[in-house]
Structure formats: C-alpha cells, structure tokens
Design a protein around this motif. Structure first.
Motif, PDB file in Angstrom:
ATOM      1  N   GLY A 149       0.818  -1.206   0.000  1.00 56.90           N
ATOM      2  CA  GLY A 149       0.000   0.000   0.000  1.00 56.90           C
ATOM      3  C   GLY A 149       0.855   1.260   0.000  1.00 56.90           C
ATOM      4  O   GLY A 149       0.531   2.252  -0.666  1.00 56.90           O
ATOM      5  N   ILE A 150       1.950   1.247   0.756  1.00 55.80           N
ATOM      6  CA  ILE A 150       2.835   2.416   0.798  1.00 55.80           C
ATOM      7  C   ILE A 150       3.493   2.625  -0.557  1.00 55.80           C
ATOM      8  O   ILE A 150       3.622   3.759  -1.035  1.00 55.80           O
ATOM      9  CB  ILE A 150       3.897   2.231   1.910  1.00 55.80           C
ATOM     10  CG1 ILE A 150       3.221   2.231   3.287  1.00 55.80           C
ATOM     11  CG2 ILE A 150       4.953   3.328   1.842  1.00 55.80           C
ATOM     12  CD1 ILE A 150       4.132   1.795   4.423  1.00 55.80           C
ATOM     13  N   HIS A 151       3.909   1.530  -1.187  1.00 55.09           N
ATOM     14  CA  HIS A 151       4.500   1.627  -2.525  1.00 55.09           C
ATOM     15  C   HIS A 151       3.517   2.265  -3.501  1.00 55.09           C
ATOM     16  O   HIS A 151       3.882   3.164  -4.276  1.00 55.09           O
ATOM     17  CB  HIS A 151       4.901   0.231  -3.014  1.00 55.09           C
ATOM     18  CG  HIS A 151       5.047   0.129  -4.497  1.00 55.09           C
ATOM     19  ND1 HIS A 151       6.051   0.769  -5.196  1.00 55.09           N
ATOM     20  CD2 HIS A 151       4.292  -0.530  -5.421  1.00 55.09           C
ATOM     21  CE1 HIS A 151       5.915   0.509  -6.491  1.00 55.09           C
ATOM     22  NE2 HIS A 151       4.858  -0.281  -6.652  1.00 55.09           N
ATOM     23  N   GLU A 152       2.285   1.814  -3.459  1.00 56.27           N
ATOM     24  CA  GLU A 152       1.279   2.356  -4.378  1.00 56.27           C
ATOM     25  C   GLU A 152       0.985   3.825  -4.081  1.00 56.27           C
ATOM     26  O   GLU A 152       0.700   4.616  -4.977  1.00 56.27           O
ATOM     27  CB  GLU A 152      -0.001   1.522  -4.286  1.00 56.27           C
ATOM     28  CG  GLU A 152       0.166   0.109  -4.831  1.00 56.27           C
ATOM     29  CD  GLU A 152      -1.052  -0.761  -4.582  1.00 56.27           C
ATOM     30  OE1 GLU A 152      -1.938  -0.320  -3.796  1.00 56.27           O
ATOM     31  OE2 GLU A 152      -1.126  -1.870  -5.149  1.00 56.27           O
ATOM     32  N   GLU A 153       1.081   4.235  -2.812  1.00 53.53           N
ATOM     33  CA  GLU A 153       0.784   5.605  -2.413  1.00 53.53           C
ATOM     34  C   GLU A 153       1.925   6.561  -2.759  1.00 53.53           C
ATOM     35  O   GLU A 153       1.704   7.720  -3.105  1.00 53.53           O
ATOM     36  CB  GLU A 153       0.516   5.656  -0.907  1.00 53.53           C
ATOM     37  CG  GLU A 153       0.248   7.040  -0.345  1.00 53.53           C
ATOM     38  CD  GLU A 153      -1.098   7.603  -0.786  1.00 53.53           C
ATOM     39  OE1 GLU A 153      -1.264   8.840  -0.708  1.00 53.53           O
ATOM     40  OE2 GLU A 153      -1.980   6.825  -1.214  1.00 53.53           O
ATOM     41  N   THR A 154       3.157   6.056  -2.662  1.00 55.90           N
ATOM     42  CA  THR A 154       4.313   6.950  -2.773  1.00 55.90           C
ATOM     43  C   THR A 154       5.126   6.787  -4.043  1.00 55.90           C
ATOM     44  O   THR A 154       5.826   7.706  -4.456  1.00 55.90           O
ATOM     45  CB  THR A 154       5.277   6.718  -1.599  1.00 55.90           C
ATOM     46  OG1 THR A 154       5.764   5.347  -1.676  1.00 55.90           O
ATOM     47  CG2 THR A 154       4.595   6.931  -0.265  1.00 55.90           C
ATOM     48  N   GLY A 155       5.085   5.605  -4.635  1.00 47.08           N
ATOM     49  CA  GLY A 155       5.976   5.338  -5.755  1.00 47.08           C
ATOM     50  C   GLY A 155       7.354   4.902  -5.299  1.00 47.08           C
ATOM     51  O   GLY A 155       8.229   4.626  -6.135  1.00 47.08           O
ATOM     52  N   VAL A 156       7.577   4.834  -3.987  1.00 45.73           N
ATOM     53  CA  VAL A 156       8.854   4.315  -3.478  1.00 45.73           C
ATOM     54  C   VAL A 156       8.922   2.833  -3.836  1.00 45.73           C
ATOM     55  O   VAL A 156       7.953   2.085  -3.604  1.00 45.73           O
ATOM     56  CB  VAL A 156       8.938   4.491  -1.943  1.00 45.73           C
ATOM     57  CG1 VAL A 156      10.171   3.768  -1.386  1.00 45.73           C
ATOM     58  CG2 VAL A 156       8.985   5.964  -1.593  1.00 45.73           C
ATOM     59  N   PRO A 157      10.027   2.363  -4.426  1.00 43.51           N
ATOM     60  CA  PRO A 157      10.130   0.945  -4.768  1.00 43.51           C
ATOM     61  C   PRO A 157       9.802   0.069  -3.568  1.00 43.51           C
ATOM     62  O   PRO A 157      10.246   0.352  -2.442  1.00 43.51           O
ATOM     63  CB  PRO A 157      11.596   0.790  -5.189  1.00 43.51           C
ATOM     64  CG  PRO A 157      11.993   2.153  -5.673  1.00 43.51           C
ATOM     65  CD  PRO A 157      11.234   3.117  -4.800  1.00 43.51           C
ATOM     66  N   ARG A 158       9.035  -0.979  -3.818  1.00 42.19           N
ATOM     67  CA  ARG A 158       8.564  -1.808  -2.703  1.00 42.19           C
ATOM     68  C   ARG A 158       9.730  -2.368  -1.898  1.00 42.19           C
ATOM     69  O   ARG A 158       9.662  -2.460  -0.671  1.00 42.19           O
ATOM     70  CB  ARG A 158       7.689  -2.944  -3.261  1.00 42.19           C
ATOM     71  CG  ARG A 158       6.979  -3.748  -2.186  1.00 42.19           C
ATOM     72  CD  ARG A 158       5.929  -4.638  -2.812  1.00 42.19           C
ATOM     73  NE  ARG A 158       5.300  -5.498  -1.822  1.00 42.19           N
ATOM     74  CZ  ARG A 158       4.281  -6.309  -2.096  1.00 42.19           C
ATOM     75  NH1 ARG A 158       3.778  -6.354  -3.325  1.00 42.19           N
ATOM     76  NH2 ARG A 158       3.768  -7.077  -1.158  1.00 42.19           N
ATOM     77  N   SER A 159      10.825  -2.706  -2.593  1.00 46.42           N
ATOM     78  CA  SER A 159      11.988  -3.249  -1.886  1.00 46.42           C
ATOM     79  C   SER A 159      12.613  -2.228  -0.945  1.00 46.42           C
ATOM     80  O   SER A 159      13.281  -2.594   0.023  1.00 46.42           O
ATOM     81  CB  SER A 159      13.044  -3.717  -2.903  1.00 46.42           C
ATOM     82  OG  SER A 159      13.476  -2.615  -3.709  1.00 46.42           O
ATOM     83  N   GLN A 160      12.388  -0.923  -1.247  1.00 45.31           N
ATOM     84  CA  GLN A 160      12.959   0.140  -0.417  1.00 45.31           C
ATOM     85  C   GLN A 160      12.028   0.543   0.722  1.00 45.31           C
ATOM     86  O   GLN A 160      12.471   1.177   1.683  1.00 45.31           O
ATOM     87  CB  GLN A 160      13.254   1.377  -1.283  1.00 45.31           C
ATOM     88  CG  GLN A 160      14.262   1.133  -2.389  1.00 45.31           C
ATOM     89  CD  GLN A 160      15.635   0.760  -1.845  1.00 45.31           C
ATOM     90  OE1 GLN A 160      16.032   1.245  -0.785  1.00 45.31           O
ATOM     91  NE2 GLN A 160      16.337  -0.099  -2.572  1.00 45.31           N
ATOM     92  N   VAL A 161      10.747   0.186   0.605  1.00 47.08           N
ATOM     93  CA  VAL A 161       9.797   0.556   1.653  1.00 47.08           C
ATOM     94  C   VAL A 161      10.179  -0.107   2.970  1.00 47.08           C
ATOM     95  O   VAL A 161      10.115   0.509   4.039  1.00 47.08           O
ATOM     96  CB  VAL A 161       8.356   0.157   1.252  1.00 47.08           C
ATOM     97  CG1 VAL A 161       7.417   0.301   2.457  1.00 47.08           C
ATOM     98  CG2 VAL A 161       7.872   1.014   0.093  1.00 47.08           C
ATOM     99  N   TYR A 162      10.623  -1.382   2.906  1.00 49.86           N
ATOM    100  CA  TYR A 162      10.979  -2.094   4.128  1.00 49.86           C
ATOM    101  C   TYR A 162      12.118  -1.397   4.874  1.00 49.86           C
ATOM    102  O   TYR A 162      12.070  -1.205   6.087  1.00 49.86           O
ATOM    103  CB  TYR A 162      11.378  -3.543   3.804  1.00 49.86           C
ATOM    104  CG  TYR A 162      10.249  -4.344   3.206  1.00 49.86           C
ATOM    105  CD1 TYR A 162       9.198  -4.813   4.003  1.00 49.86           C
ATOM    106  CD2 TYR A 162      10.231  -4.649   1.844  1.00 49.86           C
ATOM    107  CE1 TYR A 162       8.152  -5.564   3.460  1.00 49.86           C
ATOM    108  CE2 TYR A 162       9.193  -5.396   1.285  1.00 49.86           C
ATOM    109  CZ  TYR A 162       8.160  -5.842   2.098  1.00 49.86           C
ATOM    110  OH  TYR A 162       7.127  -6.574   1.553  1.00 49.86           O
TER     111      TYR A 162
END
Length: 266
Positions: A46-59
């Motif tokens: 959800g954060i990736h979809e909201e921000t565009g931050v790569p999912r691997s970087q969200v963690y």
C-alpha cells in the motif's frame, strides 16, 4: 504521490520531504512517513502504491522510521506499519537533532581544546568584526582566575554574554574592574554587586573608540573602531607573552592615572 507547491504559500509535500530530510530522515523514509499520515496504517504494498517508493525500499525506510521511534510495526502477514502521534514524532526528531548536534560539537570542542594547547606563547592575534571580537572577549574573561579589567566606551561594546560572564567570574572570586565614560556602561556593571565601576576623573580623557581588556595580568586585548562606523572594529590580543606582560602593565598604570590622578589622589 508528491505534489508541487500550489503557489498559495502553503508548504507542499515536496517541501515537507525536504524539511524531514534536514531533520535527519532519508528521502524514502520521509516519503513513507508522510504517506502513513494519509493511510493511517499501511503495508509495504500500500505504501508503494501511495508513494511510488520501490517496494523493496519501503521495508528499509520503515525500519529506519521504527529505529527512531516514528512508526510502530505489527508482526502480521503482511507486515503493517502505523505512524506514532505527530507530537511524539516532533519530539523524537528534535531529540535526534539535538543528539547529533551534541555529538558534533563535543568533537569540535575537543579539537578546539587541543588547538589551544598547541598555540605558541609568541603569538599576537588579530580579530576583525564586532561579533568575533565579542566572542573573543567573552572567552578570555571566562578563563580569568584572579583579575579582569574592562574598558568600554559605549554599550555597543558590552554584549549581554559578557555581562553574564563577568557575573559568573565575580561569583567565582575573580576581582572585576570596569572603567568607562559611558554612564550606561557603568550602570550595567554596577548592577553586579561587588564589581568595581569607575569613570575617568575628567570627561574626554578616554577619547578612544575601542575597548580594553586585561585578564590576570597575562592577557591583553585592545581594539579600535572606525569613527564613521563603530561596528567596523579590529582587535589584537595576546596571552602569556612578553608583549602581553608589557602592555598589561602599561595599560593598568595609565588607567590608574585616569581614575586616581597623577599623584594618586582624587
């Protein structure tokens, strides 16, 4: 997604990200933290979809936020993240910023002490500018263990920090003496009980735009200010040198004659 400034003067998300970066967060962590304010609770997807931050970087960004106490982690599948209250976040970032500043300045103070210890006893130093001279005067007075003599022609040469430092050294047993033709300067120091405050016997005998400082008969500072712009001030100072000793004696003798008269009488 990040929006540009809408032009109405209100901070944009871009501004907020930059501000959070200046407070110590990485770009990704700042963006994730902002997104969680909108989401309330979010997963990496959800954060990736909201921000565009790569999912691997969200963690990694979420872990960074958790380490500084800005998000709570729910060990579910998938993991869920929730931001702490904004007042808590504000306090935690302020504490982190202060801790970083304290670490940096502790190192700088150690370097300054080491540099001071390496200063030779043959040096005469020049300082230019009102504020740098104010700082040097305060630092020299702070080092006094026995006596301080201050000559100042006007209140502009007496910063508040100097007054506080004089009060502190006087409380520590240092004998403080102030001479000035300025009644305002005399009144400032006269408010400190026990500080000796005097004026020259005759008005105009200290027709000198600058300040004088003697500390423990081993440190001397003399400054001169431009007559057309008193803020344009230059000073020389020396400590534990033959020149400092000679100048200290000459200045102390000259001031004694101004205050007490050539024969020592009033």
């Amino acid at each position: 997604m990040t929006e540009p400034d809408d032009g109405d003067g209100a901070p944009s998300e871009h501004d907020a990200v930059e501000s959070l970066e200046r407070l110590g967060l990485s770009n990704y962590a700042a963006r994730v933290f902002i997104a969680l304010q909108r989401l309330g609770v979010g997963t990496a997807k959800g954060i990736h979809e909201e921000t565009g931050v790569p999912r691997s970087q969200v963690y990694g960004a979420a872990e960074e936020l958790a380490e500084v106490g800005l998000v709570e982690l729910q060990q579910s599948t998938p993991k869920r993240y929730r931001p702490v209250a904004l007042e808590t976040a504000r306090r935690r970032l302020a504490e982190e910023l202060k801790a970083e500043a304290d670490r940096a300045f502790a190192f700088l103070e150690a370097q300054r002490r080491a540099g001071t210890e390496r200063e030779t006893r043959d040096d005469v130093w020049t300082v230019r500018g009102r504020e740098p001279i104010n700082s040097r005067v305060v630092e020299l007075v702070r080092q006094a263990t026995e006596t301080v003599l201050i000559g100042a022609p006007a209140p502009a040469f007496v910063p508040e920090e100097l007054v506080a430092t004089v009060e502190d050294r006087h409380a520590a047993g240092v004998a403080i003496r102030v001479i000035s033709e300025s009644e305002a300067v005399r009144d400032t120091f006269a408010a400190i009980d026990g500080v000796e405050v005097t004026a020259p016997l005759e008005s105009g005998t200290m027709d000198y735009t600058g300040r004088v400082l003697l500390v423990d008969d081993r440190v001397v500072l003399l400054s001169a200010a431009a007559s057309d712009d008193p803020a344009e001030e230059t000073a020389i100072w020396s400590a534990d040198t033959a020149m400092a000793e000679i100048l200290s004696r000459a200045i102390a003798s000259s001031i004694d004659s101004l205050v007490r008269g050539p024969e020592g009488g009033a």
